[in-house]
Design a protein around this motif. Structure first.
Motif, short mmCIF file in Angstrom:
data_model
loop_
_atom_site.label_atom_id
_atom_site.label_comp_id
_atom_site.label_asym_id
_atom_site.label_seq_id
_atom_site.Cartn_x
_atom_site.Cartn_y
_atom_site.Cartn_z
N ASP A 112 0.82 -1.21 0.00
CA ASP A 112 0.00 0.00 0.00
C ASP A 112 0.86 1.26 0.00
O ASP A 112 0.52 2.26 -0.66
CB ASP A 112 -0.94 0.00 1.20
CG ASP A 112 -2.12 -0.94 1.00
OD1 ASP A 112 -2.29 -1.45 -0.13
OD2 ASP A 112 -2.86 -1.18 1.97
N PHE A 113 1.95 1.22 0.75
CA PHE A 113 2.89 2.35 0.73
C PHE A 113 3.43 2.54 -0.68
O PHE A 113 3.55 3.66 -1.17
CB PHE A 113 4.03 2.07 1.72
CG PHE A 113 4.99 3.22 1.90
CD1 PHE A 113 4.65 4.31 2.68
CD2 PHE A 113 6.23 3.20 1.28
CE1 PHE A 113 5.53 5.37 2.85
CE2 PHE A 113 7.12 4.25 1.45
CZ PHE A 113 6.77 5.34 2.23
N GLY A 145 -2.87 8.93 -11.81
CA GLY A 145 -2.32 8.81 -10.46
C GLY A 145 -3.39 8.58 -9.41
O GLY A 145 -3.26 7.71 -8.54
N SER A 146 -4.47 9.34 -9.49
CA SER A 146 -5.55 9.19 -8.51
C SER A 146 -6.25 7.84 -8.67
O SER A 146 -6.70 7.24 -7.69
CB SER A 146 -6.56 10.33 -8.65
OG SER A 146 -7.24 10.26 -9.89
N LEU A 159 3.47 5.47 -5.98
CA LEU A 159 3.38 5.54 -7.44
C LEU A 159 2.24 6.46 -7.88
O LEU A 159 2.41 7.30 -8.78
CB LEU A 159 3.16 4.14 -8.00
CG LEU A 159 3.02 4.05 -9.53
CD1 LEU A 159 4.28 4.54 -10.22
CD2 LEU A 159 2.69 2.62 -9.96
N GLY A 160 1.07 6.32 -7.26
CA GLY A 160 -0.05 7.17 -7.63
C GLY A 160 0.24 8.64 -7.37
O GLY A 160 -0.09 9.51 -8.19
N ARG A 161 0.86 8.91 -6.24
CA ARG A 161 1.21 10.28 -5.89
C ARG A 161 2.22 10.85 -6.89
O ARG A 161 2.12 11.99 -7.31
CB ARG A 161 1.78 10.30 -4.47
CG ARG A 161 2.06 11.68 -3.90
CD ARG A 161 2.55 11.54 -2.46
NE ARG A 161 2.91 12.82 -1.87
CZ ARG A 161 2.06 13.65 -1.29
NH1 ARG A 161 0.78 13.33 -1.23
NH2 ARG A 161 2.48 14.80 -0.77
N ALA A 197 8.05 11.23 -4.23
CA ALA A 197 6.92 11.11 -5.14
C ALA A 197 6.37 12.47 -5.56
O ALA A 197 5.68 12.57 -6.57
CB ALA A 197 5.80 10.30 -4.47
N GLN A 198 6.65 13.50 -4.79
CA GLN A 198 6.25 14.85 -5.17
C GLN A 198 7.41 15.66 -5.71
O GLN A 198 7.26 16.40 -6.69
CB GLN A 198 5.65 15.58 -3.95
CG GLN A 198 5.16 16.99 -4.28
CD GLN A 198 4.41 17.61 -3.12
OE1 GLN A 198 4.05 16.94 -2.15
NE2 GLN A 198 4.15 18.90 -3.20
#
Length: 449
Positions: free
Chosen positions: A258-259, A437-438, A264-266, A396-397
């Motif tokens: 989950d982390f 991503g979302s 990846l989505g972020r 990720a950002q």
């Protein structure tokens, strides 16, 4: 093992301080000594307010240069070469990214009477001020780039320390709220900051220095009023090895899926966001036919009107996700709204259309950021090592914030007609990435509703 002191936060009866939120603990990498996480207790309204104000100040100090004043400074020294903005911001981001896990590990095990995080907040803000001062006085683009390396690193360290404190102190039932306040402050800060910069635009020094001083003052206020407590007694029974430091840059997606999916989505969401924001000043100038120096008033006006949209997005995501105990759905809604706003702006050639697109996007960013930050706190592999893991989350950002300015110049010249850059392609690409991503976060994370 000696447990560090954390001021006015006594242990919570129902929770062990050495457990993560999931009730299990992932030990530190070999070479990094074991550390106990401070106990969680419901934070007071004043604590939430002051830490949100500190976050607001840091956001103003480093987002205003990224979204406005660096563009103005580069246009003064190298008119017609707006691609240099991407190189300056991208280079500084890469250097700051490379150092952030080292700062995170150091912060996790830092011993001082001020605590683990406070020295990094204060020291980072001071370094950030020096960097902004250097940019305002720099006689060349090369020195502007050097000044921004120091400025961004300092403000990033201060912001990272604030986020670490949220992971240290804020329990699950308040994470949506603090994430909402943090997301909202990050939306409002650059708007007010650009307004301030425009008001003092006759002085290059003040354009950079005033937002930085606001950031320093609010960080100092929080640090003095809500003291973190001494960490002098923090366990410190071995040295950190080179191998362990290298390990701190990574995590195991297999052990912590989950982390990994959230990371990846972020990453993909923020790649899309930075495509659509890095060249915002140049984009508005082109679509409205304004000189770059005069666009600040328009950007500030759109931003101020967008405060309402950002407030709605952040508070809806934060408070409702706390109440309904559902995070992923709101993250996906943020991606859908971003897509709608990005498409609107991509084809906008009037102030009204640009305004509508910007309002939708500001609501979307605030909604996604508020909920995803709460998800991050829930899926951390080990809260005791919040500094380390939140630095990895920061990749990720921050990697997109470095890559997007370097890739965007290639996109805006595709199919460009003369001096007109192809911002339509750039904004459509950004909108599509944000939705993807979302969608990853919504479909793949299992331990958070």
């Amino acid at each position: 093992m000696v447990k560090p002191s954390y001021g006015d936060l006594p242990p919570k009866e129902a929770e062990s301080a050495v457990l993560t939120d999931a009730g299990s603990r992932q030990g530190p990498p070999a070479g990094i000594p074991d550390i106990e996480a401070p106990a969680l207790k419901k934070a007071s309204a004043s604590y939430l307010t002051l830490i949100s104000l500190a976050n607001f100040g840091v956001a103003m100090a480093f987002i205003v240069p990224m979204s406005y004043s660096l563009a103005v400074r580069i246009s003064q020294l190298a008119p017609g070469h707006e691609e240099l903005l991407g190189y300056v911001t991208g280079t500084a981001q890469f250097i700051s990214i490379a150092a952030s896990p080292l700062v995170g590990v150091w912060s996790d095990r830092f011993r001082s009477r001020l605590g683990r995080r406070t020295p990094f907040m204060i020291g980072g803000a001071l370094l950030g001020i020096l960097g902004l001062l250097g940019i305002s006085l720099a006689p060349s683009v090369l020195l502007i780039g050097l000044g921004w390396v120091f400025g961004l690193f300092g403000w990033a360290a201060a912001g990272q320390a604030i986020l670490n404190l949220q992971a240290d102190r804020i329990p699950e039932e308040q994470r949506g709220k603090i994430s909402a306040f943090s997301g909202l402050s990050a939306q409002i800060a650059p708007v007010l900051g650009i307004g301030i910069a425009y008001a003092v635009s006759s002085s290059t020094l003040l354009v950079f220095l005033v937002p930085g001083l606001v950031g320093l003052a609010l960080v100092a206020l929080f640090s003095l009023v809500k003291r973190e407590g001494s960490s002098v007694g923090l366990v410190h029974n071995s040295t950190v090895t080179v191998k362990a430091l290298l390990t701190s840059y990574t995590f195991s997606p297999r052990k912590h899926p989950d982390f990994g999916w959230n990371w990846l989505g972020r990453f993909i969401f923020f790649m899309g966001l930075y495509f659509n924001t890095t060249f915002g000043s140049f984009f508005y100038a082109q679509r409205l036919g304004l000189p770059i120096k005069e666009v600040a008033g328009t950007v500030a006006l759109i931003g101020m009107l967008g405060i309402v949209a950002a407030t709605a997005g952040a508070l809806t995501g934060g408070f409702l996700s706390d109440k309904l105990r559902r995070r992923r759905l709101f993250a996906f809604l943020g991606g859908l709204l971003f897509l709608a706003g990005g498409i609107t702006e991509a084809y906008a050639h009037s102030f009204i259309t640009l305004l509508v697109g910007a309002l939708i996007m500001q609501c979307a960013i605030a909604l996604f950021s508020a909920v995803d930050q709460a998800i991050i706190f829930a899926v951390l592999p080990d809260r005791a090592q919040a500094g380390r893991y939140l630095a990895v989350v920061g990749f990720a950002q921050r990697i997109p914030s470095a890559i997007a300015p370097l890739l965007a110049p290639f996109i805006i010249v595709l199919g460009a007609a003369g001096a007109e850059k192809n911002y339509t392609a750039l904004y459509l690409t950004g909108a599509a990435l944000a939705l993807i991503g979302s969608l990853i976060i919504f479909l793949k994370i299992k331990s958070v509703r």
